[in-house]
Design a protein around this motif. Structure first.
Motif, PDB file in Angstrom:
ATOM      1  N   SER A 199       0.826  -1.201   0.000  1.00  0.00           N
ATOM      2  CA  SER A 199       0.000   0.000   0.000  1.00  0.00           C
ATOM      3  C   SER A 199       0.870   1.265   0.000  1.00  0.00           C
ATOM      4  CB  SER A 199      -0.908  -0.029   1.242  1.00  0.00           C
ATOM      5  OG  SER A 199      -1.497   1.214   1.445  1.00  0.00           O
ATOM      6  N   PHE A 200       1.986   1.219   0.778  1.00  0.00           N
ATOM      7  CA  PHE A 200       2.892   2.372   0.859  1.00  0.00           C
ATOM      8  C   PHE A 200       3.488   2.722  -0.502  1.00  0.00           C
ATOM      9  CE2 PHE A 200       7.329   3.770   1.208  1.00  0.00           C
ATOM     10  CZ  PHE A 200       7.159   4.957   1.899  1.00  0.00           C
ATOM     11  N   PHE A 201       3.999   1.705  -1.211  1.00  0.00           N
ATOM     12  CA  PHE A 201       4.654   1.988  -2.492  1.00  0.00           C
ATOM     13  C   PHE A 201       3.647   2.414  -3.560  1.00  0.00           C
ATOM     14  CE2 PHE A 201       8.310  -0.349  -0.710  1.00  0.00           C
ATOM     15  CZ  PHE A 201       9.264   0.624  -0.950  1.00  0.00           C
ATOM     16  N   LEU A 202       2.453   1.817  -3.535  1.00  0.00           N
ATOM     17  CA  LEU A 202       1.424   2.245  -4.491  1.00  0.00           C
ATOM     18  C   LEU A 202       1.062   3.715  -4.245  1.00  0.00           C
ATOM     19  CD1 LEU A 202      -0.948  -0.863  -4.673  1.00  0.00           C
ATOM     20  CD2 LEU A 202       0.782  -0.116  -6.318  1.00  0.00           C
ATOM     21  N   THR A 203       0.970   4.093  -2.941  1.00  0.00           N
ATOM     22  CA  THR A 203       0.663   5.488  -2.614  1.00  0.00           C
ATOM     23  C   THR A 203       1.768   6.417  -3.102  1.00  0.00           C
ATOM     24  OG1 THR A 203      -0.471   4.698  -0.638  1.00  0.00           O
ATOM     25  CG2 THR A 203      -0.012   7.056  -0.754  1.00  0.00           C
ATOM     26  N   LEU A 204       3.025   5.969  -2.931  1.00  0.00           N
ATOM     27  CA  LEU A 204       4.163   6.768  -3.371  1.00  0.00           C
ATOM     28  C   LEU A 204       4.108   6.989  -4.886  1.00  0.00           C
ATOM     29  CD1 LEU A 204       6.366   7.961  -1.640  1.00  0.00           C
ATOM     30  CD2 LEU A 204       7.811   5.998  -2.157  1.00  0.00           C
ATOM     31  N   GLY A 205       3.693   5.955  -5.606  1.00  0.00           N
ATOM     32  CA  GLY A 205       3.535   6.073  -7.057  1.00  0.00           C
ATOM     33  C   GLY A 205       2.445   7.073  -7.408  1.00  0.00           C
ATOM     34  N   LEU A 206       1.324   7.025  -6.647  1.00  0.00           N
ATOM     35  CA  LEU A 206       0.197   7.930  -6.898  1.00  0.00           C
ATOM     36  C   LEU A 206       0.571   9.379  -6.576  1.00  0.00           C
ATOM     37  CD1 LEU A 206      -2.658   5.709  -5.442  1.00  0.00           C
ATOM     38  CD2 LEU A 206      -2.506   6.515  -7.800  1.00  0.00           C
ATOM     39  N   LEU A 207       1.353   9.564  -5.489  1.00  0.00           N
ATOM     40  CA  LEU A 207       1.742  10.920  -5.076  1.00  0.00           C
ATOM     41  C   LEU A 207       2.592  11.611  -6.128  1.00  0.00           C
ATOM     42  CD1 LEU A 207       2.554  10.578  -1.256  1.00  0.00           C
ATOM     43  CD2 LEU A 207       0.770  11.947  -2.308  1.00  0.00           C
TER      44      LEU A 207
ATOM     45  N   ASP B  73       9.873  15.641  -5.564  1.00  0.00           N
ATOM     46  CA  ASP B  73      11.265  15.890  -5.951  1.00  0.00           C
ATOM     47  C   ASP B  73      11.762  14.919  -7.025  1.00  0.00           C
ATOM     48  OD1 ASP B  73      11.379  17.956  -4.224  1.00  0.00           O
ATOM     49  OD2 ASP B  73      12.606  16.963  -2.682  1.00  0.00           O
ATOM     50  N   VAL B  74      11.353  13.639  -6.899  1.00  0.00           N
ATOM     51  CA  VAL B  74      11.921  12.628  -7.796  1.00  0.00           C
ATOM     52  C   VAL B  74      10.900  12.110  -8.813  1.00  0.00           C
ATOM     53  CG1 VAL B  74      13.630  11.868  -6.112  1.00  0.00           C
ATOM     54  CG2 VAL B  74      11.389  10.772  -6.185  1.00  0.00           C
ATOM     55  N   ALA B  75       9.776  12.856  -8.974  1.00  0.00           N
ATOM     56  CA  ALA B  75       8.690  12.363  -9.824  1.00  0.00           C
ATOM     57  C   ALA B  75       9.133  12.118 -11.269  1.00  0.00           C
ATOM     58  CB  ALA B  75       7.540  13.363  -9.807  1.00  0.00           C
ATOM     59  N   GLU B  76       8.736  10.950 -11.822  1.00  0.00           N
ATOM     60  CA  GLU B  76       8.943  10.660 -13.253  1.00  0.00           C
ATOM     61  C   GLU B  76       7.632  10.131 -13.823  1.00  0.00           C
ATOM     62  OE1 GLU B  76      12.352   7.984 -13.953  1.00  0.00           O
ATOM     63  OE2 GLU B  76      12.584   8.082 -11.794  1.00  0.00           O
ATOM     64  N   PRO B  77       6.652  11.031 -14.018  1.00  0.00           N
ATOM     65  CA  PRO B  77       5.320  10.571 -14.426  1.00  0.00           C
ATOM     66  C   PRO B  77       5.304   9.839 -15.768  1.00  0.00           C
ATOM     67  CG  PRO B  77       5.356  12.937 -13.973  1.00  0.00           C
ATOM     68  CD  PRO B  77       6.758  12.466 -13.912  1.00  0.00           C
ATOM     69  N   GLN B  78       6.343  10.033 -16.598  1.00  0.00           N
ATOM     70  CA  GLN B  78       6.323   9.393 -17.916  1.00  0.00           C
ATOM     71  C   GLN B  78       6.627   7.898 -17.823  1.00  0.00           C
ATOM     72  OE1 GLN B  78       8.661  11.654 -17.122  1.00  0.00           O
ATOM     73  NE2 GLN B  78       7.658  13.566 -17.768  1.00  0.00           N
ATOM     74  N   SER B  79       7.419   7.520 -16.827  1.00  0.00           N
ATOM     75  CA  SER B  79       7.832   6.121 -16.789  1.00  0.00           C
ATOM     76  C   SER B  79       6.759   5.254 -16.131  1.00  0.00           C
ATOM     77  CB  SER B  79       9.163   5.990 -16.040  1.00  0.00           C
ATOM     78  OG  SER B  79       8.990   5.347 -14.816  1.00  0.00           O
ATOM     79  N   ALA B  80       6.427   4.114 -16.763  1.00  0.00           N
ATOM     80  CA  ALA B  80       5.393   3.233 -16.234  1.00  0.00           C
ATOM     81  C   ALA B  80       5.849   2.599 -14.928  1.00  0.00           C
ATOM     82  CB  ALA B  80       5.062   2.146 -17.253  1.00  0.00           C
ATOM     83  N   PHE B  81       7.166   2.368 -14.807  1.00  0.00           N
ATOM     84  CA  PHE B  81       7.703   1.735 -13.595  1.00  0.00           C
ATOM     85  C   PHE B  81       7.406   2.560 -12.352  1.00  0.00           C
ATOM     86  CE2 PHE B  81      11.332   1.370 -10.618  1.00  0.00           C
ATOM     87  CZ  PHE B  81      11.117   0.061 -10.212  1.00  0.00           C
TER      88      PHE B  81
ATOM     89  N   THR C 158       4.904   1.930  -9.445  1.00  0.00           N
ATOM     90  CA  THR C 158       5.197   1.113  -8.269  1.00  0.00           C
ATOM     91  C   THR C 158       5.683   1.971  -7.105  1.00  0.00           C
ATOM     92  OG1 THR C 158       7.506   0.826  -8.873  1.00  0.00           O
ATOM     93  CG2 THR C 158       5.956  -0.792  -9.752  1.00  0.00           C
ATOM     94  N   GLY C 159       6.097   3.217  -7.382  1.00  0.00           N
ATOM     95  CA  GLY C 159       6.555   4.108  -6.329  1.00  0.00           C
ATOM     96  C   GLY C 159       7.968   3.834  -5.868  1.00  0.00           C
TER      97      GLY C 159
END
Lengths: 114, 143
Positions: free
Chosen positions: A54-62, B44-52, B55-56
């Motif tokens: 859940s943490f990593f999915l949230t980080l991806g969403l943020l 700070d480290v956002a890469e919205p273009q990459s699909a990977f 996963t965050g």
């Protein structure tokens, strides 16, 4: 909102809710049979694993959305956890608790809408 | 769980630093600070273009995210302790006080303005929290 975004929001919410239920169950087990038993350890391990997902999915969403956009979904977790804790863990759910949980969720949604 | 066993558990609960209500408060503060750190770190480290990046995991490149993880682990330990003594139907709604502390923190410390609608939302959450907390206060009084 794209389908992908919706999918990941639901996935992070679901893993969070299930993790809370499992962790609560683990602590109930620990209250009766202590910390050194395999049931407790495995329940905590599953709970922690789900929290991590859940943490990593949230980080991806943020990285993609504003915190304020993701907030209403956190509000929903109050309703989900209150209902499932009553249903699955057989906790007593009074009318007062239900109304309280609904108001908290509605308030969180209003805060994020404004 | 019957009322008897639940009341007994409340009776057994430790005081001082081991007080579950204090631990619930500590857990909330840790989550509050970690939310700000995570948002900053993720941006700070956002890469919205990459699909990977869905996963965050690329978020781990930010030191702020690591500080947030430290706080989350601390809040997690307090939270497990809280779960030992307080039913989830009570503890979880109360823990969401963090959702109004974030905007209030922005108002008090960052001087951001809060709209009328947002004040209404904050008021709803406070009333809801009071409703959830009231029966708990009554249980404590009886003991």
């Amino acid at each position: 909102m794209s389908f992908l975004a919706f999918f990941f929001i639901v996935a992070s919410l679901l893993s969070f809710v299930v993790a809370q239920l499992i962790l609560k169950r683990a602590m109930e087990v620990s209250a009766t049979s202590g910390l050194r038993n395999s049931r407790f350890v495995s329940l905590v391990a599953i709970g922690v694993a789900l929290m991590t997902v859940s943490f990593f999915l949230t980080l991806g969403l943020l990285q993609r959305f504003d915190l304020s956009y993701l907030y209403p979904f956190q509000g929903l977790s109050v309703i989900f956890i209150t209902i499932t804790a009553a249903a699955v863990l057989k906790e007593k759910l009074s009318v007062r608790l239900t109304i309280g949980a609904l108001l908290i969720s509605a308030g969180i949604v209003l805060v994020s809408l404004s | 769980m019957t009322d008897d066993t639940r009341n007994k558990k409340t009776q057994d609960r430790p005081s001082g630093f081991g007080n579950p209500w204090l631990q619930l408060g500590l857990s909330v503060v840790c989550v509050l600070v970690s939310e700000f750190l995570l948002k900053r770190g993720a941006t700070d480290v956002a890469e919205p273009q990459s699909a990977f990046s869905w996963t965050g995991i690329n978020g781990l490149a930010s030191p702020l995210v690591w500080w947030a993880i430290l706080l989350i682990v601390a809040s997690f330990v307090s939270w497990l302790y809280v779960l030992r003594y307080i039913p989830l139907t009570v503890a979880f709604p109360l823990s969401r006080v963090v959702d109004i502390l974030v905007p209030l923190g922005c108002w008090i410390f960052l001087g951001e303005s809060i709209s009328a609608l947002r004040w209404c939302g904050i008021a709803l959450v406070i009333i809801g929290l009071a409703l959830v907390a009231k029966p708990v206060a009554e249980i404590e009084e009886r003991l």
